[in-house]
Structures are given as structure tokens and as C-alpha cells.
Scaffold this active site. Structure first.
Site, PDB file in Angstrom:
ATOM      1  N   ASP A   1       0.878  -1.155   0.000  1.00 47.65           N
ATOM      2  CA  ASP A   1       0.000   0.000   0.000  1.00 47.65           C
ATOM      3  C   ASP A   1       0.928   1.221   0.000  1.00 47.65           C
ATOM      4  OD1 ASP A   1      -2.339   1.588   0.554  1.00 47.65           O
ATOM      5  OD2 ASP A   1      -1.604   1.747   2.606  1.00 47.65           O
ATOM      6  N   LEU A   2       0.424   2.372  -0.396  1.00 48.03           N
ATOM      7  CA  LEU A   2       1.283   3.568  -0.429  1.00 48.03           C
ATOM      8  C   LEU A   2       1.029   4.488   0.765  1.00 48.03           C
ATOM      9  CD1 LEU A   2       3.229   5.577  -1.839  1.00 48.03           C
ATOM     10  CD2 LEU A   2       1.274   6.409  -3.118  1.00 48.03           C
ATOM     11  N   ASP A   3      -0.160   5.124   0.757  1.00 46.74           N
ATOM     12  CA  ASP A   3      -0.459   6.144   1.767  1.00 46.74           C
ATOM     13  C   ASP A   3      -0.467   5.532   3.162  1.00 46.74           C
ATOM     14  OD1 ASP A   3      -0.947   8.218  -0.130  1.00 46.74           O
ATOM     15  OD2 ASP A   3      -2.871   7.304  -0.567  1.00 46.74           O
TER      16      ASP A   3
ATOM     17  N   THR B   1       1.396  10.339   3.392  1.00 49.41           N
ATOM     18  CA  THR B   1       0.389  11.107   2.656  1.00 49.41           C
ATOM     19  C   THR B   1      -1.008  10.887   3.229  1.00 49.41           C
ATOM     20  OG1 THR B   1       0.682   9.337   1.060  1.00 49.41           O
ATOM     21  CG2 THR B   1       1.458  11.522   0.409  1.00 49.41           C
TER      22      THR B   1
ATOM     23  N   LYS C   1      -9.340   5.507   5.330  1.00 49.43           N
ATOM     24  CA  LYS C   1      -8.036   5.041   4.844  1.00 49.43           C
ATOM     25  C   LYS C   1      -8.203   3.871   3.880  1.00 49.43           C
ATOM     26  CE  LYS C   1      -5.088   6.686   8.539  1.00 49.43           C
ATOM     27  NZ  LYS C   1      -4.223   6.319   9.683  1.00 49.43           N
TER      28      LYS C   1
ATOM     29  N   SER D   1      -2.096   0.575  -4.410  1.00 54.60           N
ATOM     30  CA  SER D   1      -2.669   1.743  -3.739  1.00 54.60           C
ATOM     31  C   SER D   1      -3.979   2.122  -4.403  1.00 54.60           C
ATOM     32  CB  SER D   1      -1.698   2.923  -3.848  1.00 54.60           C
ATOM     33  OG  SER D   1      -2.332   4.112  -3.441  1.00 54.60           O
ATOM     34  N   ALA D   2      -4.942   2.543  -3.586  1.00 55.15           N
ATOM     35  CA  ALA D   2      -6.218   3.015  -4.136  1.00 55.15           C
ATOM     36  C   ALA D   2      -6.063   4.395  -4.763  1.00 55.15           C
ATOM     37  CB  ALA D   2      -7.258   3.062  -3.012  1.00 55.15           C
TER      38      ALA D   2
ATOM     39  N   LYS E   1     -10.829  -1.583  -1.919  1.00 54.79           N
ATOM     40  CA  LYS E   1     -10.597  -2.268  -0.650  1.00 54.79           C
ATOM     41  C   LYS E   1     -11.833  -2.056   0.223  1.00 54.79           C
ATOM     42  CE  LYS E   1      -5.767  -0.850  -1.094  1.00 54.79           C
ATOM     43  NZ  LYS E   1      -4.674   0.023  -0.623  1.00 54.79           N
TER      44      LYS E   1
ATOM     45  N   GLU F   1      -0.032  -3.054   4.729  1.00 50.55           N
ATOM     46  CA  GLU F   1      -1.125  -2.074   4.783  1.00 50.55           C
ATOM     47  C   GLU F   1      -1.176  -1.328   6.114  1.00 50.55           C
ATOM     48  OE1 GLU F   1      -3.763  -0.578   3.646  1.00 50.55           O
ATOM     49  OE2 GLU F   1      -4.018  -1.427   1.641  1.00 50.55           O
ATOM     50  N   ASP F   2      -1.789  -0.134   6.090  1.00 50.05           N
ATOM     51  CA  ASP F   2      -2.025   0.611   7.336  1.00 50.05           C
ATOM     52  C   ASP F   2      -3.525   0.776   7.610  1.00 50.05           C
ATOM     53  OD1 ASP F   2      -2.473   2.431   5.175  1.00 50.05           O
ATOM     54  OD2 ASP F   2      -2.396   4.073   6.618  1.00 50.05           O
TER      55      ASP F   2
END
Ligand code: B16
Ligand code: MG
Length: 219
Positions: free
Chosen positions: A8-10, A16, A44, A115-116, A146, A170-171
Site C-alpha cells: 500500500d502507499l499512503d 500522505t 483510509k 494503492s487506491a 478495498k 497495509e495501514d
């Protein structure tokens, strides 16, 4: 045997998630809808339009705006967000991430981004890590966001690996559910409470150590 990591990115590679919150908070204030950090946890990993729908539902304003008006609101949030990410640099990688990515490369483990965010590729360039990733799942091509597993299943497919050969990081609660439903080993970053469904969880990114993750995932 783990051969790929799907990130995942953010909130995992960079913070971000904070900028998404700030931009949504400004929009919610404008719509006179109360949004706090606790409610933000539910946004998120959720796509831009789904996030707006959740915020409107929070303010009992679900039917207040037409599709066109909602698109304008979502665009406005995104323009605000894009201003916030203008100055992102490699120094904005979260603690321990540069080391983790280097260890993954050294171990020959292949990387995908799930990432979404439609802003994902731009942020990866700004962070200086775009070249480390073999493939990026395009969120615009997804039928379901997600917690549906689609984005992680596609990540594994794009790496030409089986879910069992991958780890997902993931976060977001929705993200952990998506990884689990894809049959991929889930690694969560966050509080024990938020990450209770993760196969393995750490409190902060600097605790993401490749050897620890591989030991758990391969056991
Ligand atoms: P955009 P992730 C998600 O990214 C964010 O967590 C979520 O807050 C955001 O609404 C979503 O991307 C869409 O982002 O508006 O930039 O397309 O956590 O899946 O990397
Ligand atoms: Mg995230």
C-alpha cells in the site's frame, strides 16, 4: 516461499495519509460535516468518491448533491491534496522504509504497488522509489475497492506470483481485510486494535524488518 511484496502507499511508504486527512477535513468543514481523526480511520484505503460518500453519510447529506456536484467536490479535494504533495521528496519516506526496500531488492524479492490512490505513480516518482517497483495496479481499472481483494489479487497476478508467494503491507483496516481475502500474508502497520486482523502487525514502519516478516510468513 515468499517471492513478492505488495505495498500500500499512503500511510505505509509515506505519510500522505495525513495530507488526505487535511484535504478531506477542509472539505468536511466547508460542508459543515464534523470529521475527526477517529472517523478518518474509516476513510483510509477507500477510493476518492467512496470517501466523499462516507463523509456525506456522516453529515446525513447522502442525497444532497447530484453526481456532477459530487464530482466537483471530489475534484476540489484532489486539487487541495495535490498542493499538499507538491513538496514530497525522498526524505518523506517513512522511517525504515528505505532500508526495507533495499533489503527486499538485495533478497531478490519483487515489488508491486496496490494503492487506491490515482496520485500513487506521481508520489512514487517524488519519493524516488518508482524504479524499485516492477508493477503498479491501476486503481482506475478496478471494479471494487478495498476491502475487496481485487487490487491485491491483481498485484500478485501482475507479478506472476501466487497469492501464497506474496506478502501484503497495509495501514488501513480495509486494506488488511483485502489482503486476507486475497489469500496473501498480511502485515499491518498501526495500533494492535486497528490491526487485529493482520497476520503480523507492528506499531511503526521502522519495525518492518524483512527477516522478521519472512520468518512469520514462511512459518
Ligand atoms: P486519490 P492507499 C488511498 O491510498 C488512501 O488511503 C485514501 O485515503 C484515498 O482516498 C485513496 O487512496 C484514493 O486516493 O484521491 O489520491 O485517488 O492507502 O490505498 O495507498
Ligand atoms: Mg494506506
Amino acid at each position: 516461499m515468499i517471492k513478492g511484496f505488495i505495498f500500500d502507499l499512503d500511510g505505509v511508504l509515506t505519510d500522505t495519509a495525513e495530507y488526505h486527512y487535511q484535504a478531506w477535513k477542509r472539505m468536511a468543514d466547508k460542508l459543515t460535516i464534523p470529521l475527526d481523526r477517529e472517523m478518518n480511520e474509516q476513510l483510509k484505503g477507500i477510493s476518492r468518491m467512496d470517501s466523499l460518500d462516507r463523509i456525506l453519510a456522516l453529515g446525513n447529506q447522502t442525497d444532497r448533491y447530484s453526481v456532477e456536484e459530487k464530482e466537483r467536490l471530489a475534484d476540489e479535494k484532489n486539487e487541495d491534496y495535490k498542493k499538499l504533495i507538491l513538496d514530497v521528496t525522498p526524505a518523506d519516506l517513512l522511517p525504515g522504509i528505505a532500508e526495507l526496500l533495499a533489503d527486499l531488492k538485495a533478497a531478490g524479492i519483487r515489488l508491486a504497488l496496490a494503492s487506491a490512490s490515482k496520485n500513487g505513480p506521481v508520489i512514487m516518482e517524488k519519493l524516488g522509489i518508482a524504479d524499485l517497483f516492477e508493477t503498479v495496479v491501476d486503481p482506475a481499472g478496478l471494479k471494487n475497492g478495498k476491502p475487496d481483494p481485487e487490487i491485491f489479487i491483481k498485484g500478485a497476478e501482475q507479478l506472476q506470483l501466487k497469492p501464497k508467494e506474496c506478502v501484503g503491507v497495509e495501514d488501513a483496516q480495509a486494506g488488511i481485510e483485502a489482503i486476507n481475502a486475497a489469500g496473501i500474508f498480511s502485515v499491518g502497520v498501526g495500533t494492535k486494535e486497528m490491526m487485529e486482523k493482520a497476520d503480523y502487525a507492528v506499531a511503526n514502519t521502522n519495525e518492518l524488518k524483512l527477516m522478521d516478516i519472512l520468518k512469520k510468513a514462511n512459518s
